[in-house]
Design an enzyme around this catalytic site. Structure first.
Site, PDB file in Angstrom:
ATOM      1  N   LEU A   1       0.811  -1.220   0.000  1.00 42.18           N
ATOM      2  CA  LEU A   1       0.000   0.000   0.000  1.00 42.18           C
ATOM      3  C   LEU A   1       0.845   1.272   0.000  1.00 42.18           C
ATOM      4  O   LEU A   1       1.939   1.309   0.557  1.00 42.18           O
ATOM      5  CB  LEU A   1      -0.924   0.005   1.224  1.00 42.18           C
ATOM      6  CG  LEU A   1      -1.904  -1.164   1.309  1.00 42.18           C
ATOM      7  CD1 LEU A   1      -2.824  -0.999   2.518  1.00 42.18           C
ATOM      8  CD2 LEU A   1      -2.730  -1.309   0.037  1.00 42.18           C
TER       9      LEU A   1
ATOM     10  N   HIS B   1      -3.506   4.257  -2.509  1.00 44.76           N
ATOM     11  CA  HIS B   1      -4.503   3.365  -1.891  1.00 44.76           C
ATOM     12  C   HIS B   1      -5.184   4.067  -0.712  1.00 44.76           C
ATOM     13  O   HIS B   1      -6.399   3.971  -0.530  1.00 44.76           O
ATOM     14  CB  HIS B   1      -3.835   2.091  -1.359  1.00 44.76           C
ATOM     15  CG  HIS B   1      -3.196   1.222  -2.396  1.00 44.76           C
ATOM     16  ND1 HIS B   1      -1.833   1.039  -2.475  1.00 44.76           N
ATOM     17  CD2 HIS B   1      -3.727   0.478  -3.402  1.00 44.76           C
ATOM     18  CE1 HIS B   1      -1.556   0.206  -3.475  1.00 44.76           C
ATOM     19  NE2 HIS B   1      -2.684  -0.146  -4.051  1.00 44.76           N
TER      20      HIS B   1
ATOM     21  N   GLN C   1      -5.286 -12.310 -12.985  1.00 42.91           N
ATOM     22  CA  GLN C   1      -5.158 -11.089 -13.787  1.00 42.91           C
ATOM     23  C   GLN C   1      -3.730 -10.836 -14.246  1.00 42.91           C
ATOM     24  O   GLN C   1      -3.456  -9.833 -14.897  1.00 42.91           O
ATOM     25  CB  GLN C   1      -5.721  -9.879 -13.041  1.00 42.91           C
ATOM     26  CG  GLN C   1      -4.888  -9.385 -11.874  1.00 42.91           C
ATOM     27  CD  GLN C   1      -5.590  -8.261 -11.135  1.00 42.91           C
ATOM     28  OE1 GLN C   1      -6.615  -8.472 -10.507  1.00 42.91           O
ATOM     29  NE2 GLN C   1      -5.049  -7.048 -11.224  1.00 42.91           N
TER      30      GLN C   1
ATOM     31  N   GLU D   1      -8.435   6.144 -10.722  1.00 40.07           N
ATOM     32  CA  GLU D   1      -8.306   6.463 -12.158  1.00 40.07           C
ATOM     33  C   GLU D   1      -6.906   6.170 -12.685  1.00 40.07           C
ATOM     34  O   GLU D   1      -6.683   6.197 -13.888  1.00 40.07           O
ATOM     35  CB  GLU D   1      -8.648   7.935 -12.408  1.00 40.07           C
ATOM     36  CG  GLU D   1     -10.117   8.219 -12.287  1.00 40.07           C
ATOM     37  CD  GLU D   1     -10.486   9.615 -12.751  1.00 40.07           C
ATOM     38  OE1 GLU D   1      -9.598  10.484 -12.814  1.00 40.07           O
ATOM     39  OE2 GLU D   1     -11.677   9.828 -13.031  1.00 40.07           O
ATOM     40  N   LYS D   2      -5.975   5.915 -11.794  1.00 37.67           N
ATOM     41  CA  LYS D   2      -4.634   5.487 -12.218  1.00 37.67           C
ATOM     42  C   LYS D   2      -4.771   4.307 -13.189  1.00 37.67           C
ATOM     43  O   LYS D   2      -4.024   4.201 -14.160  1.00 37.67           O
ATOM     44  CB  LYS D   2      -3.830   5.086 -10.966  1.00 37.67           C
ATOM     45  CG  LYS D   2      -2.684   4.144 -11.183  1.00 37.67           C
ATOM     46  CD  LYS D   2      -1.480   4.871 -11.706  1.00 37.67           C
ATOM     47  CE  LYS D   2      -0.224   4.045 -11.722  1.00 37.67           C
ATOM     48  NZ  LYS D   2      -0.348   2.720 -12.311  1.00 37.67           N
TER      49      LYS D   2
ATOM     50  N   ARG E   1       4.250  -1.050  -8.034  1.00 38.68           N
ATOM     51  CA  ARG E   1       5.380  -1.493  -8.866  1.00 38.68           C
ATOM     52  C   ARG E   1       6.556  -0.511  -8.819  1.00 38.68           C
ATOM     53  O   ARG E   1       7.680  -0.882  -9.141  1.00 38.68           O
ATOM     54  CB  ARG E   1       4.933  -1.719 -10.307  1.00 38.68           C
ATOM     55  CG  ARG E   1       4.074  -2.964 -10.467  1.00 38.68           C
ATOM     56  CD  ARG E   1       3.800  -3.252 -11.934  1.00 38.68           C
ATOM     57  NE  ARG E   1       3.025  -4.478 -12.109  1.00 38.68           N
ATOM     58  CZ  ARG E   1       1.695  -4.560 -12.038  1.00 38.68           C
ATOM     59  NH1 ARG E   1       0.999  -3.461 -11.792  1.00 38.68           N
ATOM     60  NH2 ARG E   1       1.074  -5.706 -12.214  1.00 38.68           N
TER      61      ARG E   1
HETATM   62  P1  AMP Z   1      -3.696  -2.226  -6.868  1.00 41.72           P
HETATM   63  O1  AMP Z   1      -3.291  -2.558  -5.475  1.00 41.72           O
HETATM   64  O2  AMP Z   1      -2.584  -1.760  -7.735  1.00 41.72           O
HETATM   65  O3  AMP Z   1      -4.552  -3.310  -7.501  1.00 41.72           O
HETATM   66  O4  AMP Z   1      -4.649  -0.960  -6.744  1.00 41.72           O
HETATM   67  C1  AMP Z   1      -5.782  -0.982  -5.910  1.00 41.72           C
HETATM   68  C2  AMP Z   1      -6.587   0.264  -6.190  1.00 41.72           C
HETATM   69  O5  AMP Z   1      -5.792   1.407  -5.907  1.00 41.72           O
HETATM   70  C3  AMP Z   1      -7.033   0.371  -7.658  1.00 41.72           C
HETATM   71  O6  AMP Z   1      -8.350   0.881  -7.708  1.00 41.72           O
HETATM   72  C4  AMP Z   1      -6.028   1.358  -8.203  1.00 41.72           C
HETATM   73  O7  AMP Z   1      -6.498   2.069  -9.344  1.00 41.72           O
HETATM   74  C5  AMP Z   1      -5.839   2.285  -7.022  1.00 41.72           C
HETATM   75  N1  AMP Z   1      -4.599   3.038  -7.138  1.00 41.72           N
HETATM   76  C6  AMP Z   1      -3.347   2.549  -7.398  1.00 41.72           C
HETATM   77  N2  AMP Z   1      -2.457   3.548  -7.497  1.00 41.72           N
HETATM   78  C7  AMP Z   1      -3.150   4.704  -7.305  1.00 41.72           C
HETATM   79  C8  AMP Z   1      -2.803   6.089  -7.292  1.00 41.72           C
HETATM   80  N3  AMP Z   1      -1.550   6.494  -7.514  1.00 41.72           N
HETATM   81  N4  AMP Z   1      -3.773   6.992  -7.058  1.00 41.72           N
HETATM   82  C9  AMP Z   1      -5.051   6.598  -6.855  1.00 41.72           C
HETATM   83  N5  AMP Z   1      -5.453   5.314  -6.845  1.00 41.72           N
HETATM   84  C10 AMP Z   1      -4.520   4.372  -7.077  1.00 41.72           C
END
Ligand code: AMP
Length: 282
Positions: free
Chosen positions: A31, A35, A59, A148-149, A189
């Site tokens: 996180l 997040h 995925q 929206e990322k 990442r």
């Molecule tokens: P992930 O853990 O990468 O699957 O992301 C979980 C959620 O966090 C998804 O809805 C992503 O789009 C969101 N998220 C990831 N990075 C960002 C960011 N920099 N800003 C806003 N939301 C993010």
């Protein structure tokens, strides 16, 4: 904060909070402030906030990416606890995929799953749909907060909800991309980039703000800007480009001429890490 990893405990938690609105924030962990911003939106718009951490194998179209996906569970739990999250759902594979992962149903996502990001990551959005479908069936959240990322992912999940849960009160809330002080979109990442790599990665948003957003769009076509941007990235240390393209933000078709709501989508490789980003242009 309740830590929940099985369906019985989840159902007990949900029945305890039956009359309240549920906000859900699905994540794959590692996180960061992006997040946590989703947690803040969830906190302000729902009575009960449930976050999940689950690295969804279906995925990942690249096995190495799955194996190298960063995991920081102890820190994650502390951060969610500090944000007053009500429950953290940490399901096992058998909870998420009780019938295994080999014969998953096909989800109709109006072909948004096979274009742009979907074309470069075959099966990726079907995996996203599978995991979200299961989460929704388990939780029936009133709100799902998404960043929206991952813009195309938000539209894929919105389409899943419209096509499969239209009679349920499940609402998608789009949250803005959180960036660091250099404009780099926060991402789990990024933890795999060197210090120098982090600086190079921030050239993406710098070029967008300093060059692209300053352009007189009447004078230059989308394709010309894409070509210049690709050259710039390759000259400045990015190893490979999957796409740099202006597209329609509803059907993700590439633009040959400008239209309202044009959005720029980017997927590039740096230090063997695949980075994605997107920007509203018009
Ligand atoms: P992930 O853990 O990468 O699957 O992301 C979980 C959620 O966090 C998804 O809805 C992503 O789009 C969101 N998220 C990831 N990075 C960002 C960011 N920099 N800003 C806003 N939301 C993010």
């Amino acid at each position: 904060m309740d830590l929940i990893n099985n369906v019985v405990d989840l159902n007990n938690f949900l029945s305890k909070h039956k009359s309240k609105s549920i906000g859900f924030v699905p994540t794959m962990g590692a996180l960061h402030l992006g997040h946590l911003s989703l947690i803040d939106f969830a906190r302000s718009q729902s009575d009960i906030v449930i976050a999940s951490i689950y690295i969804n194998p279906t995925q990942f179209n690249d096995k190495n990416d799955f194996l190298k996906y960063p995991q920081t569970i102890e820190e994650d739990i502390k951060m969610l606890h500090a944000k007053n999250v009500d429950a953290l759902f940490l399901p096992s594979q058998s909870v998420m995929y009780p019938n295994g992962v080999d014969n998953l149903p096909f989800y109709n996502l109006n072909d948004i799953d096979i274009i742009l990001e979907g074309a470069y990551r075959p099966g990726h959005f079907q995996g996203v749909a599978a995991v979200l479908n299961r989460f929704i069936e388990l939780l029936y959240p009133n709100f799902i907060f998404l960043g929206e990322k991952d813009f195309q992912q938000v539209i894929v999940i919105e389409t899943l909800v419209q096509n499969y849960f239209h009679d349920k009160n499940v609402n998608i809330v789009k949250c803005p991309t959180i960036r660091n002080e250099n404009g780099l979109a926060l991402s789990s990442r990024n933890k795999r980039l060197s210090e120098n790599g982090l600086l190079t990665a921030s050239l993406i948003s710098k070029y967008v703000s300093n060059s692209i957003l300053q352009i007189d769009f009447i004078k230059i076509s989308p394709k010309e800007i894409e070509a210049d941007f690709k050259l710039y990235l390759l000259k400045n240390g990015f190893e490979k480009i999957d796409y740099v393209c202006f597209a329609n933000p509803y059907n993700f078709k590439q633009l040959n001429q400008w239209e309202k709501d044009a959005r720029l989508f980017i997927a590039v490789y740096l230090e063997n890490v695949r980075l994605i980003d997107n920007f509203k242009i018009l």
